[in-house]
Design an enzyme around this catalytic site. Structure first.
Site, PDB file in Angstrom:
ATOM      1  N   SER A 131       3.999  13.624 -10.568  1.00 16.81           N
ATOM      2  CA  SER A 131       4.964  12.532 -10.734  1.00 16.81           C
ATOM      3  C   SER A 131       6.231  13.039 -11.410  1.00 16.81           C
ATOM      4  CB  SER A 131       4.343  11.414 -11.588  1.00 16.81           C
ATOM      5  OG  SER A 131       3.348  10.743 -10.841  1.00 16.81           O
ATOM      6  N   PHE A 155      -1.543  20.512  -3.064  1.00 15.29           N
ATOM      7  CA  PHE A 155      -1.747  19.367  -2.146  1.00 15.29           C
ATOM      8  C   PHE A 155      -0.694  19.353  -1.037  1.00 15.29           C
ATOM      9  CE2 PHE A 155      -2.839  17.051  -6.350  1.00 15.29           C
ATOM     10  CZ  PHE A 155      -4.150  17.516  -6.349  1.00 15.29           C
ATOM     11  N   ILE A 156      -0.368  20.498  -0.484  1.00 12.62           N
ATOM     12  CA  ILE A 156       0.741  20.554   0.476  1.00 12.62           C
ATOM     13  C   ILE A 156       0.251  20.177   1.882  1.00 12.62           C
ATOM     14  CG2 ILE A 156       2.576  22.007   1.439  1.00 12.62           C
ATOM     15  CD1 ILE A 156       2.776  21.223  -1.646  1.00 12.62           C
ATOM     16  N   GLU A 364       3.792  10.718  -1.866  1.00  9.84           N
ATOM     17  CA  GLU A 364       5.240  10.433  -1.774  1.00  9.84           C
ATOM     18  C   GLU A 364       5.681   9.486  -2.895  1.00  9.84           C
ATOM     19  OE1 GLU A 364       7.090  10.227   2.037  1.00  9.84           O
ATOM     20  OE2 GLU A 364       5.589  11.519   2.957  1.00  9.84           O
TER      21      GLU A 364
HETATM   22  N1  COS Z   1      18.984  10.423  -4.240  1.00 10.68           N
HETATM   23  C1  COS Z   1      19.880  11.317  -4.703  1.00 10.68           C
HETATM   24  N2  COS Z   1      19.874  11.793  -5.963  1.00 10.68           N
HETATM   25  C2  COS Z   1      18.904  11.354  -6.790  1.00 10.68           C
HETATM   26  C3  COS Z   1      17.924  10.418  -6.372  1.00 10.68           C
HETATM   27  C4  COS Z   1      17.988   9.960  -5.045  1.00 10.68           C
HETATM   28  N3  COS Z   1      17.099   9.078  -4.579  1.00 10.68           N
HETATM   29  N4  COS Z   1      17.090  10.174  -7.399  1.00 10.68           N
HETATM   30  C5  COS Z   1      17.538  10.916  -8.439  1.00 10.68           C
HETATM   31  N5  COS Z   1      18.633  11.627  -8.062  1.00 10.68           N
HETATM   32  C6  COS Z   1      19.436  12.529  -8.902  1.00 10.68           C
HETATM   33  C7  COS Z   1      19.892  11.780 -10.134  1.00 10.68           C
HETATM   34  O1  COS Z   1      21.086  11.067  -9.874  1.00 10.68           O
HETATM   35  C8  COS Z   1      20.091  12.908 -11.123  1.00 10.68           C
HETATM   36  O2  COS Z   1      21.337  13.516 -10.870  1.00 10.68           O
HETATM   37  P1  COS Z   1      22.392  13.809 -12.079  1.00 10.68           P
HETATM   38  O3  COS Z   1      21.658  14.765 -12.975  1.00 10.68           O
HETATM   39  O4  COS Z   1      23.571  14.400 -11.381  1.00 10.68           O
HETATM   40  O5  COS Z   1      22.643  12.495 -12.725  1.00 10.68           O
HETATM   41  C9  COS Z   1      19.012  13.908 -10.750  1.00 10.68           C
HETATM   42  O6  COS Z   1      18.641  13.600  -9.391  1.00 10.68           O
HETATM   43  C10 COS Z   1      17.805  13.796 -11.629  1.00 10.68           C
HETATM   44  O7  COS Z   1      17.303  12.473 -11.553  1.00 10.68           O
HETATM   45  P2  COS Z   1      16.487  11.785 -12.720  1.00 10.68           P
HETATM   46  O8  COS Z   1      17.181  12.043 -14.020  1.00 10.68           O
HETATM   47  O9  COS Z   1      16.241  10.388 -12.320  1.00 10.68           O
HETATM   48  O10 COS Z   1      15.128  12.648 -12.702  1.00 10.68           O
HETATM   49  P3  COS Z   1      13.786  12.449 -13.511  1.00 10.68           P
HETATM   50  O11 COS Z   1      13.256  13.786 -13.814  1.00 10.68           O
HETATM   51  O12 COS Z   1      13.982  11.504 -14.635  1.00 10.68           O
HETATM   52  O13 COS Z   1      12.698  11.815 -12.484  1.00 10.68           O
HETATM   53  C11 COS Z   1      11.589  10.605 -10.765  1.00 10.68           C
HETATM   54  C12 COS Z   1      12.893  11.099 -11.435  1.00 10.68           C
HETATM   55  C13 COS Z   1      10.462  10.237 -11.691  1.00 10.68           C
HETATM   56  C14 COS Z   1      12.044   9.390  -9.999  1.00 10.68           C
HETATM   57  C15 COS Z   1      11.143  11.734  -9.808  1.00 10.68           C
HETATM   58  O14 COS Z   1      10.633  12.816 -10.549  1.00 10.68           O
HETATM   59  C16 COS Z   1      10.124  11.298  -8.774  1.00 10.68           C
HETATM   60  O15 COS Z   1      10.474  10.698  -7.750  1.00 10.68           O
HETATM   61  N6  COS Z   1       8.858  11.624  -9.008  1.00 10.68           N
HETATM   62  C17 COS Z   1       7.812  11.434  -8.012  1.00 10.68           C
HETATM   63  C18 COS Z   1       7.759  12.624  -7.132  1.00 10.68           C
HETATM   64  C19 COS Z   1       6.982  12.346  -5.905  1.00 10.68           C
HETATM   65  O16 COS Z   1       7.214  11.404  -5.173  1.00 10.68           O
HETATM   66  N7  COS Z   1       6.047  13.227  -5.647  1.00 10.68           N
HETATM   67  C20 COS Z   1       5.261  13.089  -4.485  1.00 10.68           C
HETATM   68  C21 COS Z   1       5.045  14.431  -3.926  1.00 10.68           C
HETATM   69  S1  COS Z   1       6.067  14.816  -2.665  1.00 10.68           S
HETATM   70  S2  COS Z   1       5.004  14.229  -1.117  1.00 10.68           S
END
Ligand code: COS
Length: 384
Positions: A131, A155-156, A364
């Site tokens: 996460s 888990f790819i 995801e």
């Molecule tokens: N589109 C474009 N940019 C994005 C974005 C999006 N949807 N979401 C975040 N960003 C950008 C942010 O704007 C930020 O940029 P800046 O540093 O320039 O401001 C950067 O990415 C970092 O974002 P953020 O600070 O929100 O990152 P966090 O580490 O706090 O975490 C979450 C974000 C928790 C939302 C993220 O880690 C996540 O989605 N985790 C789940 C991962 C997942 O789905 N895993 C499944 C495996 S893949 S099948």
């Protein structure tokens, strides 16, 4: 955005027929052997299913998001393994290239991904970065014309089948969070890349996952996606925005299938002298499921249209993934309940679907991550 309704209807009808006539009858064999038969994979290639969303100039069908979810509603009415095989090429495996790749990178890989000749996997998750995706520990160190990548991905999906991997790795160890991450295309045969054993999963037989191990893996500089360091996390997030919409549509299709199976069973199965479908407590489960599916379908279509209109749909994609995957879990549970004892034995498909769809609330981005994304976006917008 539907560009040509007639052509789209033809595609949807063809896919629906293929699902009904070829895929549904093969479900059992896949559950038993954990493999999709080669002739079915070949037919999936011929139908263009590997390149649904790849732009036409790279050999795909170039479906808009709205068109893609309409097709996904149909593909998901069978075992998720089929969707999984084509899912990474249409979604998370190739999207990094589509959204941020250089023209040269697109030319090199997309046509082969669209035809299904090559399978792409998305390698973000690690043993200690799930996460918390920005906690990626895999490193990519520049050495002349190469990056040397070291780390383990977990888990790819489709790793055992993949010819290329979109790998997120930290190019700047000074930056601990998202800004230090870059995305690379790593070819399967690159020395230093190896796979772990196939994971033994609760369900989704026929869809394979494993670790991807990178040890001293030398990747040409030309394979840095977009040719720029530090944008890899954003690439991954953009990929997931689309992936989450696609997955939501898959949840709807799977729910439709489960509800249809449950409805047919309720009409046939007699207790207390009449079909159980005539009992109001059964009807309540059928009706709640119908309403749930309709709500998910409507919101997914709305979000897809917004994405086609170039709106930022990060919040909407997470709303869809949260609602649709949880709703799919509710429908699966009610369907098993309607089948009663028969729902708990493997004679009926519902026992398998119940296990298969459990993953939808996890991958995801878990439901809890979707909640977090939605709430954070709300707070950010409110604060201007
Ligand atoms: N589109 C474009 N940019 C994005 C974005 C999006 N949807 N979401 C975040 N960003 C950008 C942010 O704007 C930020 O940029 P800046 O540093 O320039 O401001 C950067 O990415 C970092 O974002 P953020 O600070 O929100 O990152 P966090 O580490 O706090 O975490 C979450 C974000 C928790 C939302 C993220 O880690 C996540 O989605 N985790 C789940 C991962 C997942 O789905 N895993 C499944 C495996 S893949 S099948």
């Amino acid at each position: 955005m539907i560009r040509d309704q007639e052509t789209l209807n033809l595609l949807i009808d063809t896919v629906a027929r293929f699902v009904k006539e070829r895929l549904v009858p093969a479900e059992e064999i896949i559950a038993e052997t954990d493999e999709i038969p080669a002739d079915i994979v070949a037919e999936m290639r011929e139908l263009g299913l590997f390149g649904l969303s790849t732009p036409e100039e790279y050999g795909g069908l170039g479906l808009t998001m709205e068109e893609e979810v309409l097709v996904a509603f149909e593909i998901a009415k069978t075992s998720p393994a089929f969707r999984s095989l084509i899912g990474t090429n249409n979604g998370i495996g190739s999207q990094g290239l589509i959204v941020d790749g250089t023209e040269e990178q697109k030319q090199k890989y997309l046509p082969r991904l669209a035809s299904g000749e090559l399978i792409a996997s998305f390698a973000l998750t690690e043993p200690d970065a799930g996460s918390d995706a920005a906690a990626v520990r895999t490193t990519a160190r520049r050495e002349g014309d190469f990056y040397v990548i070291d780390g383990t991905k977990r888990f790819i999906t489709n790793a055992p089948e993949a010819g290329i991997f979109t790998v997120m790795a930290r190019t700047n160890p000074e930056i601990k969070g998202a800004g230090g991450i870059s995305a690379f295309i790593v070819e399967k045969d690159t020395p230093g890349l190896s796979l772990g054993k196939r994971d033994k999963k609760m369900g989704q037989k026929g869809a394979h996952t494993s670790d991807v191990i990178l040890e001293n893996c030398r990747v040409p500089v030309a394979n840095l996606i977009g040719g720029r360091e530090g944008i890899g996390f954003k690439t991954a997030m953009k990929v997931l925005d689309k992936g989450r919409l696609h997955m939501s549509a898959i949840c709807v299709g799977a729910s439709e299938r489960m509800l249809n199976d449950a409805l047919n069973y309720a009409i046939e199965r007699k207790q207390f002298g009449k079909p159980i479908a005539e009992f109001q407590l059964i009807q309540a489960m059928l009706a709640d499921s119908r309403a749930d599916i309709y709500a998910a379908r409507s919101m997914i279509l709305d979000a897809a249209r917004r994405r086609d209109n170039k709106e930022n749909v990060s919040t909407e994609a997470s709303c869809c993934k949260l609602f649709a995957s949880e709703m799919c879990g509710r429908v699966a549970d009610r369907a098993v309940q309607i089948f009663g004892g028969a729902g708990y034995v493997s004679e009926y498909a519902i026992e398998r679907f119940y296990r298969d769809v459990r993953l939808f609330r996890i991958f995801e981005g878990t439901s809890q991550i979707q909640q977090l994304v939605i709430a954070r976006n709300m707070i950010r917008e409110a604060q201007g």
